[in-house]
Design a protein around this motif. Structure first.
Motif, PDB file in Angstrom:
ATOM      1  N   ASP A   1      49.034  79.097  38.687  1.00  8.18           N
ATOM      2  CA  ASP A   1      49.338  77.690  38.405  1.00  8.18           C
ATOM      3  C   ASP A   1      49.639  76.929  39.683  1.00  8.18           C
ATOM      4  O   ASP A   1      50.258  77.454  40.611  1.00  8.18           O
ATOM      5  N   ARG A   2      49.206  75.683  39.706  1.00  4.54           N
ATOM      6  CA  ARG A   2      49.555  74.788  40.809  1.00  4.54           C
ATOM      7  C   ARG A   2      50.950  74.229  40.564  1.00  4.54           C
ATOM      8  O   ARG A   2      51.433  74.216  39.437  1.00  4.54           O
ATOM      9  N   ASN A   3      51.606  73.752  41.614  1.00  5.44           N
ATOM     10  CA  ASN A   3      52.987  73.274  41.517  1.00  5.44           C
ATOM     11  C   ASN A   3      53.105  71.828  41.034  1.00  5.44           C
ATOM     12  O   ASN A   3      54.182  71.264  41.080  1.00  5.44           O
TER      13      ASN A   3
ATOM     14  N   VAL B   1      51.283  68.541  38.283  1.00  5.41           N
ATOM     15  CA  VAL B   1      50.453  68.246  37.122  1.00  5.41           C
ATOM     16  C   VAL B   1      49.423  67.186  37.499  1.00  5.41           C
ATOM     17  O   VAL B   1      49.643  66.387  38.414  1.00  5.41           O
TER      18      VAL B   1
ATOM     19  N   GLU C   1      48.803  67.557  32.705  1.00 10.24           N
ATOM     20  CA  GLU C   1      48.523  68.978  32.501  1.00 10.24           C
ATOM     21  C   GLU C   1      48.618  69.728  33.820  1.00 10.24           C
ATOM     22  O   GLU C   1      48.261  69.206  34.873  1.00 10.24           O
ATOM     23  N   ARG C   2      49.082  70.956  33.730  1.00 11.00           N
ATOM     24  CA  ARG C   2      49.164  71.807  34.919  1.00 11.00           C
ATOM     25  C   ARG C   2      47.825  72.507  35.100  1.00 11.00           C
ATOM     26  O   ARG C   2      47.301  73.111  34.176  1.00 11.00           O
TER      27      ARG C   2
END
Length: 155
Positions: free
Chosen positions: A34-36, A38, A43-44
């Motif tokens: 996951d990226r830090n 949104v 959305e992440r």
């Protein structure tokens, strides 16, 4: 020079284990990290990173990791290129893992079948934390506060 990568994410598919002609095990899998932040829709997003493991580590990953498993990977970045069947150059990027940590216990069904704390895989914490809790755990979350007096505290 420094070439170090540390990632934590979930496998997008089961590891694919193969052996070279000389009998060396190699396992490949993809880690969704996951990226830090949104995106504009709230959305992440995630990056999908190809991981390669060798020898005994490859065999352990193929045995104990499955699609959806949470894993920590410590390794180095490797880039390469090859020419595909259409004659186009394809560039590749992957992480060659030196160490893979299994960051969650076996699934609840596997834990129930083997008994808590028994048959735990290397790198996977056996025992009663995570998804399942044995009935005799005095600290199991039953929704009630725990009554502890000041005399019970070591400080």
């Amino acid at each position: 020079m420094i070439n170090r990568v540390i990632l934590v994410g979930r496998l997008t598919r089961d590891p694919e284990l193969r052996y070279t002609q000389s009998g060396v095990a190699v396992a490949r899998f993809t880690l969704a990290v996951d990226r830090n932040f949104v995106n504009q829709q709230g959305e992440r997003e995630a990056d999908f990173i190809n991981i390669v493991t060798w020898r005994a580590l490859a065999e352990r990953c193929a045995t104990y990791l499955k699609k959806g498993s949470l894993a920590g990977v410590d390794g180095r970045l490797r880039t390469g290129k090859y020419e595909n069947q259409e004659g186009r150059t394809v560039y590749t990027t992957e992480v060659v893992a030196d160490d893979v940590r299994f960051l969650e216990p076996k699934s609840r069904s596997e834990s129930m079948a083997s008994g808590f704390g028994g048959g735990s895989a290397p790198g996977i914490g056996g025992g009663s934390y995570g998804r399942g809790k044995p009935a005799d755990d005095p600290f199991a979350d039953d929704g009630q506060p725990i009554d502890i007096s000041d005399d019970d505290l070591p400080f």
